[in-house]
Design a protein around this motif. Structure first.
Motif, PDB file in Angstrom:
ATOM      1  N   GLU A   1      38.948  32.154  43.489  1.00  0.00           N
ATOM      2  CA  GLU A   1      37.511  32.070  42.259  1.00  0.00           C
ATOM      3  C   GLU A   1      36.700  31.299  42.783  1.00  0.00           C
ATOM      4  O   GLU A   1      35.550  31.196  42.870  1.00  0.00           O
TER       5      GLU A   1
ATOM      6  N   ASP B   1      34.467  37.031  32.815  1.00  0.00           N
ATOM      7  CA  ASP B   1      36.123  37.016  32.569  1.00  0.00           C
ATOM      8  C   ASP B   1      37.198  37.974  31.999  1.00  0.00           C
ATOM      9  O   ASP B   1      37.999  38.101  31.733  1.00  0.00           O
TER      10      ASP B   1
ATOM     11  N   GLY C   1      39.245  44.527  36.083  1.00  0.00           N
ATOM     12  CA  GLY C   1      38.065  44.367  37.111  1.00  0.00           C
ATOM     13  C   GLY C   1      38.238  45.072  38.132  1.00  0.00           C
ATOM     14  O   GLY C   1      36.909  44.907  38.227  1.00  0.00           O
TER      15      GLY C   1
ATOM     16  N   GLN D   1      34.381  46.810  36.682  1.00  0.00           N
ATOM     17  CA  GLN D   1      33.436  46.256  36.334  1.00  0.00           C
ATOM     18  C   GLN D   1      32.838  44.932  38.336  1.00  0.00           C
ATOM     19  O   GLN D   1      31.695  45.045  37.945  1.00  0.00           O
TER      20      GLN D   1
ATOM     21  N   LYS E   1      34.066  36.421  38.516  1.00  0.00           N
ATOM     22  CA  LYS E   1      34.585  37.110  37.458  1.00  0.00           C
ATOM     23  C   LYS E   1      34.894  35.608  36.571  1.00  0.00           C
ATOM     24  O   LYS E   1      36.322  35.337  35.983  1.00  0.00           O
TER      25      LYS E   1
END
Length: 329
Positions: free
Chosen positions: A248, A220, A156, A159, A215
């Motif tokens: 989110e 994701d 994560g 990214q 994400k």
């Protein structure tokens, strides 16, 4: 001087409370909207048992999360484990303080701008806060003392840091056109036409990178349920999991608001009040994010990184060069 300061403080508190209430309410009902819309896309019903049309499902979910036991794994770094979920929610909510929701209104003989905090470096503050949000993912996975959570956190963080670069570069042509880093000035510069008409490539890059920063499918990768048991927040439960979850959806609203501010003219529009126009423009992006979730598959990790570094980065740099050349000519 004392009276003006007190009045300004009261106005600031009221504006902050209103924005906080509206954003949290919209984020909560965005969850219900997504579940309903995905249900229709997949030929099934969404939530429809709790209240008329399932409208009270949010209250039921909130009570359930409040009553769930808040567990801390053995061997976890308790302090970091407890504070990690709040970092993402706090930084995302803070960015809303920079967004202009309308022009100026007059109350009791005073002019009140419909923005909590206007600053000449508003875009830099937004980019800095989005970078701090990465720590939420990193600390949540590392502090859990779970190898699967740590792997999810590493993926994560890689990214999010990678996609921050083309996202930042996509905004450079907007600074060049507006001549300012203030979000208020950027919106004012779009009185004649929205910047998406002259910067469609920048808008596309910003949207894709925002999708990756949020994400969401097809990006994701930090979760990857079939590989990581929910990724960096595997060990979280109760309200701390809810903070990750809520963050989110607040991010989805923030992406919509920033797309409206940078590319769609912000609150400018005919006939309707400014805040209504901003809300309508903001709503486009969450709908697209839900649509992509119900339509696209998840990318492989190598495809995700390849797309960032070999497609979006060069495209953003070329767009900056072309924009500068056209403005100079």
């Amino acid at each position: 001087m004392g009276t003006d300061f007190l009045l300004g403080l009261i106005v600031l508190i009221i504006k902050s409370a209103v924005v906080l209430l509206v954003v949290l309410t919209l984020a909560a009902y965005l969850v219900l909207f997504e579940r309903k819309l995905l249900g229709r896309m997949q030929l099934r019903y969404g939530p429809n048992r709790v209240g008329p049309y399932g409208l009270f499902q949010l209250a039921a979910d909130g009570v359930k999360l409040l009553l769930k036991e808040d567990l801390v794994p053995d061997g976890a770094d308790k302090l970091l484990f407890l504070i990690a979920p709040g970092i993402l929610t706090f930084t995302t909510l803070t960015v809303f303080a920079l967004i202009p929701f309308g022009g100026e209104i007059h109350l009791f003989g005073h002019t009140v701008p419909l923005v909590i905090g206007d600053t000449d470096i508003g875009v830099l503050i937004f980019l800095a806060l989005s970078s701090i949000g990465v720590y939420s993912v990193a600390l949540g996975g590392w502090a859990s003392n779970n190898k699967f959570s740590l792997i999810g956190a590493v993926r994560g963080v890689a990214q999010m840091i990678s996609y921050e670069l083309p996202l930042s570069l996509s905004l450079v042509p907007i600074f060049m056109l507006a001549g300012s880093l203030s979000l208020v000035d950027i919106v004012d510069a779009q009185k004649g036409y929205p910047f998406i008409l002259v910067q469609p490539v920048a808008a596309l890059i910003f949207f894709i990178c925002g999708l990756a920063e949020s994400k969401r499918i097809p990006f994701d990768i930090p979760e990857g349920e079939n590989e990581l048991q929910a990724g960096f927040h595997t060990e979280y439960s109760g309200m701390r999991f809810a903070l990750f979850f809520l963050g989110e959806y607040i991010n989805m609203l923030l992406l919509g608001a920033l797309m409206a501010v940078f590319f769609l003219g912000g609150w400018h529009g005919p006939w309707l009040p400014g805040p209504v126009w901003l809300l309508l423009k903001t709503a486009i992006i969450p709908f697209l994010l839900v649509w992509t979730r119900g339509t696209l598959p998840r990318l492989r990790y190598d495809q995700l990184m390849h797309f960032c570094w070999k497609v979006l980065m060069p495209l953003a740099l070329v767009n900056i060069i072309i924009t500068g050349a056209v403005m100079a000519a």
